[in-house]
Design a protein around this motif. Structure first.
Motif, PDB file in Angstrom:
ATOM      1  N   ALA A   8       0.838  -1.208   0.000  1.00 14.66           N
ATOM      2  CA  ALA A   8       0.000   0.000   0.000  1.00 14.66           C
ATOM      3  C   ALA A   8       0.871   1.256   0.000  1.00 14.66           C
ATOM      4  CB  ALA A   8      -0.942  -0.006   1.207  1.00 14.66           C
ATOM      5  N   ALA A   9       1.968   1.236   0.756  1.00 13.25           N
ATOM      6  CA  ALA A   9       2.878   2.384   0.791  1.00 13.25           C
ATOM      7  C   ALA A   9       3.528   2.607  -0.575  1.00 13.25           C
ATOM      8  CB  ALA A   9       3.943   2.196   1.869  1.00 13.25           C
ATOM      9  N   LEU A  10       3.942   1.528  -1.228  1.00 16.99           N
ATOM     10  CA  LEU A  10       4.528   1.640  -2.568  1.00 16.99           C
ATOM     11  C   LEU A  10       3.512   2.207  -3.551  1.00 16.99           C
ATOM     12  CD1 LEU A  10       6.744   1.081  -4.696  1.00 16.99           C
ATOM     13  CD2 LEU A  10       5.739  -1.192  -4.945  1.00 16.99           C
ATOM     14  N   ALA A  11       2.292   1.695  -3.508  1.00 13.23           N
ATOM     15  CA  ALA A  11       1.253   2.198  -4.416  1.00 13.23           C
ATOM     16  C   ALA A  11       0.951   3.672  -4.137  1.00 13.23           C
ATOM     17  CB  ALA A  11      -0.012   1.356  -4.278  1.00 13.23           C
ATOM     18  N   ALA A  12       0.912   4.055  -2.853  1.00 10.10           N
ATOM     19  CA  ALA A  12       0.667   5.452  -2.507  1.00 10.10           C
ATOM     20  C   ALA A  12       1.787   6.345  -3.036  1.00 10.10           C
ATOM     21  CB  ALA A  12       0.526   5.608  -0.992  1.00 10.10           C
ATOM     22  N   ALA A  13       3.021   5.884  -2.917  1.00  4.68           N
ATOM     23  CA  ALA A  13       4.159   6.657  -3.441  1.00  4.68           C
ATOM     24  C   ALA A  13       4.067   6.805  -4.957  1.00  4.68           C
ATOM     25  CB  ALA A  13       5.475   5.981  -3.051  1.00  4.68           C
ATOM     26  N   VAL A  37     -16.126  -7.533  -3.165  1.00  4.53           N
ATOM     27  CA  VAL A  37     -15.784  -8.905  -3.551  1.00  4.53           C
ATOM     28  C   VAL A  37     -14.279  -9.050  -3.721  1.00  4.53           C
ATOM     29  CG1 VAL A  37     -15.990 -10.647  -5.375  1.00  4.53           C
ATOM     30  CG2 VAL A  37     -18.020  -9.423  -4.586  1.00  4.53           C
ATOM     31  N   VAL A  38     -13.642  -8.106  -4.421  1.00  3.16           N
ATOM     32  CA  VAL A  38     -12.199  -8.187  -4.673  1.00  3.16           C
ATOM     33  C   VAL A  38     -11.426  -8.150  -3.359  1.00  3.16           C
ATOM     34  CG1 VAL A  38     -10.226  -6.940  -5.637  1.00  3.16           C
ATOM     35  CG2 VAL A  38     -12.237  -7.324  -7.033  1.00  3.16           C
ATOM     36  N   VAL A  39     -11.730  -7.191  -2.509  1.00  3.21           N
ATOM     37  CA  VAL A  39     -11.000  -7.072  -1.242  1.00  3.21           C
ATOM     38  C   VAL A  39     -11.276  -8.283  -0.346  1.00  3.21           C
ATOM     39  CG1 VAL A  39     -10.847  -5.725   0.892  1.00  3.21           C
ATOM     40  CG2 VAL A  39     -10.812  -4.562  -1.311  1.00  3.21           C
ATOM     41  N   GLY A  40     -12.531  -8.709  -0.266  1.00  2.48           N
ATOM     42  CA  GLY A  40     -12.870  -9.867   0.566  1.00  2.48           C
ATOM     43  C   GLY A  40     -12.211 -11.145   0.076  1.00  2.48           C
ATOM     44  N   ALA A  41     -12.230 -11.363  -1.236  1.00  6.96           N
ATOM     45  CA  ALA A  41     -11.619 -12.575  -1.788  1.00  6.96           C
ATOM     46  C   ALA A  41     -10.100 -12.519  -1.672  1.00  6.96           C
ATOM     47  CB  ALA A  41     -12.044 -12.772  -3.243  1.00  6.96           C
ATOM     48  N   TYR A  42      -9.521 -11.333  -1.824  1.00  8.57           N
ATOM     49  CA  TYR A  42      -8.071 -11.162  -1.674  1.00  8.57           C
ATOM     50  C   TYR A  42      -7.654 -11.525  -0.245  1.00  8.57           C
ATOM     51  CZ  TYR A  42      -3.570  -8.657  -2.149  1.00  8.57           C
ATOM     52  OH  TYR A  42      -2.251  -8.306  -2.194  1.00  8.57           O
ATOM     53  N   TYR A  43      -8.414 -11.023   0.721  1.00  8.31           N
ATOM     54  CA  TYR A  43      -8.146 -11.346   2.123  1.00  8.31           C
ATOM     55  C   TYR A  43      -8.346 -12.841   2.380  1.00  8.31           C
ATOM     56  CZ  TYR A  43      -8.446 -11.482   7.177  1.00  8.31           C
ATOM     57  OH  TYR A  43      -8.248 -11.803   8.491  1.00  8.31           O
ATOM     58  N   LEU A 140     -12.349  -4.415 -12.715  1.00  7.00           N
ATOM     59  CA  LEU A 140     -12.133  -3.139 -12.024  1.00  7.00           C
ATOM     60  C   LEU A 140     -10.966  -2.334 -12.581  1.00  7.00           C
ATOM     61  CD1 LEU A 140     -12.716  -3.965  -8.269  1.00  7.00           C
ATOM     62  CD2 LEU A 140     -14.075  -2.490  -9.729  1.00  7.00           C
ATOM     63  N   VAL A 141      -9.936  -3.012 -13.061  1.00  9.73           N
ATOM     64  CA  VAL A 141      -8.727  -2.307 -13.460  1.00  9.73           C
ATOM     65  C   VAL A 141      -9.012  -1.277 -14.554  1.00  9.73           C
ATOM     66  CG1 VAL A 141      -7.568  -3.601 -15.328  1.00  9.73           C
ATOM     67  CG2 VAL A 141      -6.264  -2.841 -13.387  1.00  9.73           C
ATOM     68  N   GLY A 142      -9.948  -1.567 -15.427  1.00  7.78           N
ATOM     69  CA  GLY A 142     -10.294  -0.626 -16.489  1.00  7.78           C
ATOM     70  C   GLY A 142     -11.034   0.608 -15.999  1.00  7.78           C
ATOM     71  N   SER A 143     -11.621   0.525 -14.812  1.00 11.91           N
ATOM     72  CA  SER A 143     -12.372   1.666 -14.298  1.00 11.91           C
ATOM     73  C   SER A 143     -11.548   2.526 -13.339  1.00 11.91           C
ATOM     74  CB  SER A 143     -13.639   1.185 -13.592  1.00 11.91           C
ATOM     75  OG  SER A 143     -13.309   0.469 -12.430  1.00 11.91           O
ATOM     76  N   MET A 151      -4.018  -1.362  -6.637  1.00 10.23           N
ATOM     77  CA  MET A 151      -3.034  -1.922  -5.713  1.00 10.23           C
ATOM     78  C   MET A 151      -3.143  -1.272  -4.336  1.00 10.23           C
ATOM     79  SD  MET A 151       1.056  -2.111  -6.254  1.00 10.23           S
ATOM     80  CE  MET A 151       2.165  -2.567  -4.938  1.00 10.23           C
ATOM     81  N   PHE A 152      -3.291   0.036  -4.310  1.00 13.24           N
ATOM     82  CA  PHE A 152      -3.403   0.734  -3.032  1.00 13.24           C
ATOM     83  C   PHE A 152      -4.664   0.302  -2.287  1.00 13.24           C
ATOM     84  CE2 PHE A 152      -5.145   4.134  -0.428  1.00 13.24           C
ATOM     85  CZ  PHE A 152      -4.127   4.278   0.493  1.00 13.24           C
ATOM     86  N   THR A 153      -5.792   0.316  -2.982  1.00 11.71           N
ATOM     87  CA  THR A 153      -7.065  -0.003  -2.335  1.00 11.71           C
ATOM     88  C   THR A 153      -7.068  -1.427  -1.787  1.00 11.71           C
ATOM     89  OG1 THR A 153      -8.184   1.533  -3.821  1.00 11.71           O
ATOM     90  CG2 THR A 153      -9.564  -0.068  -2.668  1.00 11.71           C
ATOM     91  N   MET A 154      -6.640  -2.374  -2.604  1.00 15.59           N
ATOM     92  CA  MET A 154      -6.644  -3.772  -2.156  1.00 15.59           C
ATOM     93  C   MET A 154      -5.726  -3.980  -0.959  1.00 15.59           C
ATOM     94  SD  MET A 154      -6.778  -5.874  -5.726  1.00 15.59           S
ATOM     95  CE  MET A 154      -6.570  -7.451  -4.938  1.00 15.59           C
TER      96      MET A 154
END
Length: 178
Positions: A8-13, A37-43, A140-143, A151-154
C-alpha cells in the motif's frame, strides 16, 4: 500485515508521483460491490493459504499455490469477457494434471504425515478466492485511473482486515492474513 502495508505504501508513493488525472474517476455505485468482492476474496485467499500451512508439507503447499493461474483463468472466463489463447488453456490443463499427480503421490507417502485433506481443502478455498478476485479485478482495473489505485485499495484494506484479525488473537502471533 507487513506485506500489505509495504504494498500500500509503494502504491501510494507511485500515485503521488503521477500527475493528477484530468477528471479522476470515483467508483460508480454499482462497482462498489465489486470492490467488496475483490477485497474480501483477496483477504480470504491469504487467510486460507496461511491457515493451510500446518496441514501441508512445504512442497505440496508451493505446488498448489503455484497453480493460481488455474482459478484465475477460470474466473476471468466466467466473470469477464476476457478470453485466452488455446495454449493458455492447455497449460492450465497440464498444470492441473501435474499438481493432482503430485498431491496424490504426496498424500499416499506414509513418511509424509504433514499433508492432510484438510490442508488441501484450505488451499483449495484459497485458490477459489484467487479465481474470484482475479476475475473481478480484471473488470475493475479498467475503471481505475491507474493500476496503482487498485493496488493501493486492495492492500490498504488487506492491511486493515489483517490488523483487525491479529489484534484480538494476541497481536499477530500466528493470526490473520497478510
Amino acid at each position: 500485515l507487513l506485506q500489505s502495508l509495504a504494498s500500500a505504501a509503494l502504491a501510494a508513493a507511485m500515485l503521488a508521483r503521477q500527475p493528477p488525472a484530468a477528471s479522476p474517476r470515483a467508483p460508480r455505485q454499482r462497482q462498489r460491490w465489486r470492490w467488496v468482492v475483490v477485497v474480501g476474496a483477496y483477504y480470504a485467499s491469504h487467510w486460507f493459504g496461511l491457515a493451510s500451512l500446518p496441514f501441508l508439507s512445504y512442497p505440496v503447499h508451493v505446488t498448489l499455490k503455484s497453480c493460481k493461474a488455474i482459478p484465475v483463468v477460470i474466473g476471468e472466463r466466467l466473470l469477464t469477457d476476457r478470453r485466452h489463447a488455446p495454449s493458455k488453456y492447455l497449460g492450465v490443463i497440464a498444470m492441473c494434471v501435474g499438481a493432482s499427480a503430485f498431491v496424490v503421490s504426496a498424500m499416499g507417502d506414509a513418511s509424509d504425515k504433514t499433508t492432510t485433506a484438510r490442508g488441501v481443502g484450505l488451499v483449495g478455498c484459497a485458490l477459489v478466492a484467487d479465481g474470484l478476485y482475479g476475475g473481478f479485478q480484471t473488470k475493475l482495473v479498467g475503471s481505475c485511473d491507474s493500476e496503482w489505485v487498485l493496488m493501493f485499495t486492495m492492500n490498504a484494506w488487506q492491511a486493515a482486515l489483517s490488523l483487525g484479525s491479529a489484534l484480538p488473537a494476541g497481536g499477530g502471533r500466528g493470526a490473520g492474513a497478510g
